[in-house]
Motif scaffolding. Structure first.
Motif, PDB file in Angstrom:
ATOM      1  N   UNK A  62       0.879  -1.165   0.000  1.00  0.00           N
ATOM      2  CA  UNK A  62       0.000   0.000   0.000  1.00  0.00           C
ATOM      3  C   UNK A  62       0.915   1.212   0.000  1.00  0.00           C
ATOM      4  N   UNK A  63       0.771   2.059  -1.012  1.00  0.00           N
ATOM      5  CA  UNK A  63       1.639   3.228  -1.178  1.00  0.00           C
ATOM      6  C   UNK A  63       0.788   4.461  -1.439  1.00  0.00           C
ATOM      7  N   UNK A  64       1.425   5.620  -1.306  1.00  0.00           N
ATOM      8  CA  UNK A  64       0.782   6.890  -1.635  1.00  0.00           C
ATOM      9  C   UNK A  64       1.809   7.754  -2.349  1.00  0.00           C
ATOM     10  N   UNK A  65       1.433   8.319  -3.487  1.00  0.00           N
ATOM     11  CA  UNK A  65       2.342   9.207  -4.202  1.00  0.00           C
ATOM     12  C   UNK A  65       2.672  10.413  -3.323  1.00  0.00           C
ATOM     13  N   UNK A  66       3.898  10.911  -3.437  1.00  0.00           N
ATOM     14  CA  UNK A  66       4.287  12.134  -2.732  1.00  0.00           C
ATOM     15  C   UNK A  66       4.582  13.216  -3.762  1.00  0.00           C
ATOM     16  N   UNK A  67       4.079  14.403  -3.479  1.00  0.00           N
ATOM     17  CA  UNK A  67       4.182  15.554  -4.369  1.00  0.00           C
ATOM     18  C   UNK A  67       4.917  16.677  -3.645  1.00  0.00           C
ATOM     19  N   UNK A  68       5.649  17.489  -4.381  1.00  0.00           N
ATOM     20  CA  UNK A  68       6.230  18.712  -3.845  1.00  0.00           C
ATOM     21  C   UNK A  68       5.085  19.607  -3.379  1.00  0.00           C
ATOM     22  N   UNK A  69       5.214  20.184  -2.182  1.00  0.00           N
ATOM     23  CA  UNK A  69       4.125  21.015  -1.666  1.00  0.00           C
ATOM     24  C   UNK A  69       4.020  22.361  -2.389  1.00  0.00           C
ATOM     25  N   UNK A  70       5.069  22.774  -3.092  1.00  0.00           N
ATOM     26  CA  UNK A  70       5.017  24.051  -3.813  1.00  0.00           C
ATOM     27  C   UNK A  70       4.483  23.912  -5.233  1.00  0.00           C
ATOM     28  N   UNK A  71       5.089  23.020  -6.036  1.00  0.00           N
ATOM     29  CA  UNK A  71       4.717  22.940  -7.457  1.00  0.00           C
ATOM     30  C   UNK A  71       3.881  21.709  -7.805  1.00  0.00           C
ATOM     31  N   UNK A  72       3.703  20.795  -6.847  1.00  0.00           N
ATOM     32  CA  UNK A  72       2.885  19.578  -7.016  1.00  0.00           C
ATOM     33  C   UNK A  72       3.510  18.525  -7.926  1.00  0.00           C
ATOM     34  N   UNK A  73       4.798  18.662  -8.242  1.00  0.00           N
ATOM     35  CA  UNK A  73       5.508  17.634  -9.018  1.00  0.00           C
ATOM     36  C   UNK A  73       5.483  16.315  -8.241  1.00  0.00           C
ATOM     37  N   UNK A  74       5.168  15.204  -8.908  1.00  0.00           N
ATOM     38  CA  UNK A  74       5.234  13.889  -8.265  1.00  0.00           C
ATOM     39  C   UNK A  74       6.709  13.523  -8.134  1.00  0.00           C
ATOM     40  N   UNK A  75       7.166  13.295  -6.897  1.00  0.00           N
ATOM     41  CA  UNK A  75       8.572  13.009  -6.638  1.00  0.00           C
ATOM     42  C   UNK A  75       8.849  11.535  -6.388  1.00  0.00           C
ATOM     43  N   UNK A  76       7.827  10.797  -6.002  1.00  0.00           N
ATOM     44  CA  UNK A  76       7.989   9.384  -5.659  1.00  0.00           C
ATOM     45  C   UNK A  76       6.779   8.896  -4.893  1.00  0.00           C
ATOM     46  N   UNK A  77       7.006   8.070  -3.882  1.00  0.00           N
ATOM     47  CA  UNK A  77       5.893   7.543  -3.098  1.00  0.00           C
ATOM     48  C   UNK A  77       6.326   7.242  -1.669  1.00  0.00           C
ATOM     49  N   UNK A  78       5.320   7.065  -0.822  1.00  0.00           N
ATOM     50  CA  UNK A  78       5.524   6.661   0.565  1.00  0.00           C
ATOM     51  C   UNK A  78       4.966   5.254   0.731  1.00  0.00           C
ATOM     52  N   UNK A  79       5.743   4.399   1.382  1.00  0.00           N
ATOM     53  CA  UNK A  79       5.259   3.059   1.707  1.00  0.00           C
ATOM     54  C   UNK A  79       4.381   3.158   2.947  1.00  0.00           C
TER      55      UNK A  79
END
Length: 106
Positions: A62-79
């Protein structure tokens, strides 16, 4: 007088928002969607998206994508959850793709 140098950081490749500390790297041997990725114990200045189950190279997680809080770029994910016992060490950790982050203060 000597210049004061702060901690080595990784920033968003798009807007240069600081997202992780070099000292928080657990492993550099991860694979992201776009190539190499790093496993971090912590990340900052990010937004965690909705949880979803994904079949990754090491099994179901079970994962969740992580985004930059400023520009919303998808950077990876959190397990969020690992279903196999050998993968439990990843829970609560962050994978940031090398192509999505840049080094700062090196």
């Amino acid at each position: 007088m000597a210049e004061v140098i702060g901690p080595r950081l990784y920033s968003c490749c798009n807007c240069k928002n600081e997202v992780a500390l070099h000292d928080d790297i657990i492993s550099k041997a991860f694979q992201g969607r776009n190539g190499r990725a790093f496993l971090f114990s912590h990340a900052m200045n990010i937004v965690v998206g909705p949880k979803e189950d994904r079949h990754l190279m090491t099994g179901l997680h079970t994962v969740a994508d992580v985004h930059c809080c400023d520009c919303r770029e998808v950077l990876g994910w959190k397990y969020e959850r690992a279903y196999e016992e050998a993968q439990k060490y990843k829970e609560g950790k962050f994978v940031l793709e090398k192509s999505k982050i840049v080094k700062e203060n090196w």
